[in-house]
Design a protein around this motif. Structure first.
Motif, PDB file in Angstrom:
ATOM      1  N   MET A   1      53.674 -11.321  11.285  1.00  0.00           N
ATOM      2  CA  MET A   1      52.611 -10.984  10.365  1.00  0.00           C
ATOM      3  C   MET A   1      52.329 -12.134   9.401  1.00  0.00           C
ATOM      4  SD  MET A   1      50.627  -8.553   9.908  1.00  0.00           S
ATOM      5  CE  MET A   1      49.556  -7.793   8.779  1.00  0.00           C
ATOM      6  N   ARG A   2      53.366 -12.849   9.041  1.00  0.00           N
ATOM      7  CA  ARG A   2      53.211 -13.959   8.109  1.00  0.00           C
ATOM      8  C   ARG A   2      52.354 -15.068   8.733  1.00  0.00           C
ATOM      9  NH1 ARG A   2      58.335 -16.180   5.150  1.00  0.00           N
ATOM     10  NH2 ARG A   2      57.920 -14.314   3.965  1.00  0.00           N
ATOM     11  N   ASN A   3      52.550 -15.331  10.031  1.00  0.00           N
ATOM     12  CA  ASN A   3      51.750 -16.353  10.706  1.00  0.00           C
ATOM     13  C   ASN A   3      50.281 -15.961  10.741  1.00  0.00           C
ATOM     14  OD1 ASN A   3      54.073 -17.788  11.160  1.00  0.00           O
ATOM     15  ND2 ASN A   3      54.200 -17.307  13.321  1.00  0.00           N
ATOM     16  N   LEU A   4      49.994 -14.683  10.958  1.00  0.00           N
ATOM     17  CA  LEU A   4      48.613 -14.218  10.992  1.00  0.00           C
ATOM     18  C   LEU A   4      47.937 -14.411   9.637  1.00  0.00           C
ATOM     19  CD1 LEU A   4      46.293 -12.817  12.492  1.00  0.00           C
ATOM     20  CD2 LEU A   4      47.244 -10.648  11.698  1.00  0.00           C
ATOM     21  N   ILE A   5      48.627 -14.078   8.576  1.00  0.00           N
ATOM     22  CA  ILE A   5      48.070 -14.254   7.233  1.00  0.00           C
ATOM     23  C   ILE A   5      47.822 -15.729   6.951  1.00  0.00           C
ATOM     24  CG2 ILE A   5      48.565 -14.006   4.768  1.00  0.00           C
ATOM     25  CD1 ILE A   5      50.027 -11.404   5.505  1.00  0.00           C
ATOM     26  N   THR A   6      48.740 -16.585   7.359  1.00  0.00           N
ATOM     27  CA  THR A   6      48.577 -18.024   7.161  1.00  0.00           C
ATOM     28  C   THR A   6      47.367 -18.542   7.919  1.00  0.00           C
ATOM     29  OG1 THR A   6      50.962 -18.293   6.896  1.00  0.00           O
ATOM     30  CG2 THR A   6      49.697 -20.260   7.445  1.00  0.00           C
ATOM     31  N   ILE A   7      47.222 -18.139   9.171  1.00  0.00           N
ATOM     32  CA  ILE A   7      46.107 -18.619   9.990  1.00  0.00           C
ATOM     33  C   ILE A   7      44.775 -18.109   9.454  1.00  0.00           C
ATOM     34  CG2 ILE A   7      45.052 -18.481  12.281  1.00  0.00           C
ATOM     35  CD1 ILE A   7      47.873 -18.569  13.448  1.00  0.00           C
ATOM     36  N   VAL A   8      44.710 -16.841   9.095  1.00  0.00           N
ATOM     37  CA  VAL A   8      43.456 -16.279   8.574  1.00  0.00           C
ATOM     38  C   VAL A   8      43.083 -16.939   7.250  1.00  0.00           C
ATOM     39  CG1 VAL A   8      42.388 -14.180   7.664  1.00  0.00           C
ATOM     40  CG2 VAL A   8      43.645 -14.105   9.806  1.00  0.00           C
ATOM     41  N   SER A   9      44.054 -17.182   6.402  1.00  0.00           N
ATOM     42  CA  SER A   9      43.784 -17.852   5.128  1.00  0.00           C
ATOM     43  C   SER A   9      43.254 -19.263   5.346  1.00  0.00           C
ATOM     44  CB  SER A   9      45.053 -17.904   4.277  1.00  0.00           C
ATOM     45  OG  SER A   9      45.503 -16.619   3.993  1.00  0.00           O
ATOM     46  N   MET A  10      43.866 -19.971   6.277  1.00  0.00           N
ATOM     47  CA  MET A  10      43.416 -21.325   6.585  1.00  0.00           C
ATOM     48  C   MET A  10      42.011 -21.311   7.186  1.00  0.00           C
ATOM     49  SD  MET A  10      43.617 -23.871   9.519  1.00  0.00           S
ATOM     50  CE  MET A  10      44.174 -22.618  10.573  1.00  0.00           C
ATOM     51  N   MET A  11      41.740 -20.313   8.049  1.00  0.00           N
ATOM     52  CA  MET A  11      40.416 -20.216   8.681  1.00  0.00           C
ATOM     53  C   MET A  11      39.333 -19.929   7.637  1.00  0.00           C
ATOM     54  SD  MET A  11      40.740 -20.802  11.932  1.00  0.00           S
ATOM     55  CE  MET A  11      39.297 -20.096  12.671  1.00  0.00           C
ATOM     56  N   VAL A  12      39.637 -19.105   6.648  1.00  0.00           N
ATOM     57  CA  VAL A  12      38.662 -18.816   5.594  1.00  0.00           C
ATOM     58  C   VAL A  12      38.373 -20.078   4.786  1.00  0.00           C
ATOM     59  CG1 VAL A  12      38.325 -17.556   3.430  1.00  0.00           C
ATOM     60  CG2 VAL A  12      39.180 -16.367   5.440  1.00  0.00           C
ATOM     61  N   LEU A  13      39.415 -20.793   4.407  1.00  0.00           N
ATOM     62  CA  LEU A  13      39.238 -22.004   3.619  1.00  0.00           C
ATOM     63  C   LEU A  13      38.463 -23.068   4.385  1.00  0.00           C
ATOM     64  CD1 LEU A  13      39.930 -23.660   1.075  1.00  0.00           C
ATOM     65  CD2 LEU A  13      41.973 -24.432   2.275  1.00  0.00           C
ATOM     66  N   VAL A  14      38.904 -23.369   5.586  1.00  0.00           N
ATOM     67  CA  VAL A  14      38.251 -24.414   6.381  1.00  0.00           C
ATOM     68  C   VAL A  14      36.864 -23.961   6.831  1.00  0.00           C
ATOM     69  CG1 VAL A  14      38.424 -25.777   8.496  1.00  0.00           C
ATOM     70  CG2 VAL A  14      40.443 -25.415   7.096  1.00  0.00           C
ATOM     71  N   GLY A  15      36.723 -22.692   7.179  1.00  0.00           N
ATOM     72  CA  GLY A  15      35.429 -22.176   7.619  1.00  0.00           C
ATOM     73  C   GLY A  15      34.368 -22.281   6.540  1.00  0.00           C
ATOM     74  N   THR A  16      34.732 -21.989   5.313  1.00  0.00           N
ATOM     75  CA  THR A  16      33.792 -22.119   4.204  1.00  0.00           C
ATOM     76  C   THR A  16      33.309 -23.557   4.076  1.00  0.00           C
ATOM     77  OG1 THR A  16      34.909 -20.324   3.050  1.00  0.00           O
ATOM     78  CG2 THR A  16      33.506 -21.756   1.733  1.00  0.00           C
ATOM     79  N   GLU A  17      34.219 -24.486   4.167  1.00  0.00           N
ATOM     80  CA  GLU A  17      33.850 -25.893   4.043  1.00  0.00           C
ATOM     81  C   GLU A  17      33.005 -26.367   5.220  1.00  0.00           C
ATOM     82  OE1 GLU A  17      37.553 -27.904   3.605  1.00  0.00           O
ATOM     83  OE2 GLU A  17      37.970 -27.010   1.652  1.00  0.00           O
ATOM     84  N   VAL A  18      33.381 -25.979   6.425  1.00  0.00           N
ATOM     85  CA  VAL A  18      32.670 -26.441   7.622  1.00  0.00           C
ATOM     86  C   VAL A  18      31.245 -25.895   7.650  1.00  0.00           C
ATOM     87  CG1 VAL A  18      32.629 -26.257  10.135  1.00  0.00           C
ATOM     88  CG2 VAL A  18      34.742 -26.846   8.986  1.00  0.00           C
ATOM     89  N   PHE A  19      31.092 -24.610   7.369  1.00  0.00           N
ATOM     90  CA  PHE A  19      29.746 -24.028   7.394  1.00  0.00           C
ATOM     91  C   PHE A  19      28.899 -24.527   6.223  1.00  0.00           C
ATOM     92  CE2 PHE A  19      31.637 -21.051  10.382  1.00  0.00           C
ATOM     93  CZ  PHE A  19      30.638 -21.035  11.343  1.00  0.00           C
ATOM     94  N   ALA A  20      29.514 -24.788   5.075  1.00  0.00           N
ATOM     95  CA  ALA A  20      28.762 -25.352   3.948  1.00  0.00           C
ATOM     96  C   ALA A  20      28.245 -26.746   4.291  1.00  0.00           C
ATOM     97  CB  ALA A  20      29.637 -25.402   2.700  1.00  0.00           C
ATOM     98  N   VAL A  21      29.067 -27.536   4.946  1.00  0.00           N
ATOM     99  CA  VAL A  21      28.630 -28.874   5.360  1.00  0.00           C
ATOM    100  C   VAL A  21      27.530 -28.777   6.404  1.00  0.00           C
ATOM    101  CG1 VAL A  21      29.368 -30.951   6.615  1.00  0.00           C
ATOM    102  CG2 VAL A  21      30.770 -30.054   4.761  1.00  0.00           C
ATOM    103  N   ALA A  22      27.636 -27.844   7.333  1.00  0.00           N
ATOM    104  CA  ALA A  22      26.615 -27.686   8.373  1.00  0.00           C
ATOM    105  C   ALA A  22      25.266 -27.314   7.768  1.00  0.00           C
ATOM    106  CB  ALA A  22      27.058 -26.624   9.380  1.00  0.00           C
ATOM    107  N   ILE A  23      25.257 -26.354   6.869  1.00  0.00           N
ATOM    108  CA  ILE A  23      24.005 -25.918   6.271  1.00  0.00           C
ATOM    109  C   ILE A  23      23.438 -26.994   5.353  1.00  0.00           C
ATOM    110  CG2 ILE A  23      23.021 -24.217   4.673  1.00  0.00           C
ATOM    111  CD1 ILE A  23      24.931 -22.178   5.997  1.00  0.00           C
ATOM    112  N   ALA A  24      24.297 -27.635   4.574  1.00  0.00           N
ATOM    113  CA  ALA A  24      23.826 -28.692   3.680  1.00  0.00           C
ATOM    114  C   ALA A  24      23.295 -29.886   4.466  1.00  0.00           C
ATOM    115  CB  ALA A  24      24.956 -29.131   2.754  1.00  0.00           C
ATOM    116  N   SER A  25      23.906 -30.187   5.603  1.00  0.00           N
ATOM    117  CA  SER A  25      23.429 -31.314   6.417  1.00  0.00           C
ATOM    118  C   SER A  25      22.055 -31.036   6.997  1.00  0.00           C
ATOM    119  CB  SER A  25      24.411 -31.601   7.556  1.00  0.00           C
ATOM    120  OG  SER A  25      25.659 -31.968   7.058  1.00  0.00           O
TER     121      SER A  25
END
Length: 76
Positions: A1-25
């Motif tokens: 369960m700890r690995n799932l929380i870590t992966i989901v947290s990382m995906m939220v953080l990185v996903g926000t940045e990646v999609f923000a860069v895509a839309i801003a570009s």
């Protein structure tokens, strides 16, 4: 369960940045080249598809390093 929380947290953080860069570009290229709103929205959509592909690849790599399910225990 700890690995799932870590992966989901990382995906939220990185996903926000990646999609923000895509839309801003897409917005910046359309504005810089004076392409108009419609082309800007199309560019944002295309770059968002690339961002989604990046997120899928990140999920695959993260789950290969941090498995969500524990491996089956060998019987003795």
């Amino acid at each position: 369960m700890r690995n799932l929380i870590t992966i989901v947290s990382m995906m939220v953080l990185v996903g926000t940045e990646v999609f923000a860069v895509a839309i801003a570009s897409g917005w910046a290229l359309a504005g810089l080249l004076d392409l108009g709103d419609r082309v800007g929205h199309i560019l944002m959509g295309l770059f968002s598809l690339v961002a989604a592909w990046v997120m899928v690849q990140l999920w695959r790599r993260a789950t290969s390093i941090e498995p969500i399910r524990s491996p089956a225990r060998a019987s003795r």
